[in-house]
Design a protein around this motif. Sequence first.
Motif, short mmCIF file in Angstrom:
data_model
loop_
_atom_site.label_atom_id
_atom_site.label_comp_id
_atom_site.label_asym_id
_atom_site.label_seq_id
_atom_site.Cartn_x
_atom_site.Cartn_y
_atom_site.Cartn_z
N ARG A 1 0.84 -1.21 0.00
CA ARG A 1 0.00 0.00 0.00
C ARG A 1 0.87 1.26 0.00
NH1 ARG A 1 -5.32 -1.51 0.64
NH2 ARG A 1 -5.69 -3.35 1.90
N ARG B 1 2.73 5.87 -7.43
CA ARG B 1 1.75 6.70 -8.16
C ARG B 1 2.17 8.17 -8.13
NH1 ARG B 1 -3.92 3.97 -6.16
NH2 ARG B 1 -3.99 2.35 -7.75
N LYS C 1 1.23 4.03 -3.19
CA LYS C 1 1.06 5.48 -3.04
C LYS C 1 2.30 6.22 -3.52
CE LYS C 1 -0.25 8.92 0.38
NZ LYS C 1 -0.64 9.16 1.77
N LYS C 2 3.48 5.74 -3.13
CA LYS C 2 4.75 6.37 -3.51
C LYS C 2 4.96 6.31 -5.02
CE LYS C 2 8.69 4.41 -3.45
NZ LYS C 2 9.99 3.83 -3.44
#
Length: 107
Positions: A13, A20, A17-18
């Motif tokens: 997860r 993207r 996030k990183k």
Amino acid sequence: MVADSDSNIAWHRVQLKKNRAELKALETARFTMGEIASSKRNGQTQKAIAELKRKIAQSERVIADHDKRTRRPLGTDLQSLANGSWSHWDAYTNQQRKTGQRSPGRG
């Protein structure tokens, strides 16, 4: 979002996030500053974007697989609840139920 008891899923997860954010920054910079078609940097940027997309897809697959195995049905109407599989809603496997084992982090 609830905390993940599985550290591998939590890691994916965070990576999702990183990656993207990094992909967005690369694509924004690419279109804001422009690129010269014959530059070596263009090839490096394309490789970096392809690698980030691959990592994003991998993390999405791992997370989706985990969610399919552990999440209970989210629908609250009678039809959704009637069609849902409630035998595994709490994420315990049949083997864990038989032996009475619990996953780490659960009381």
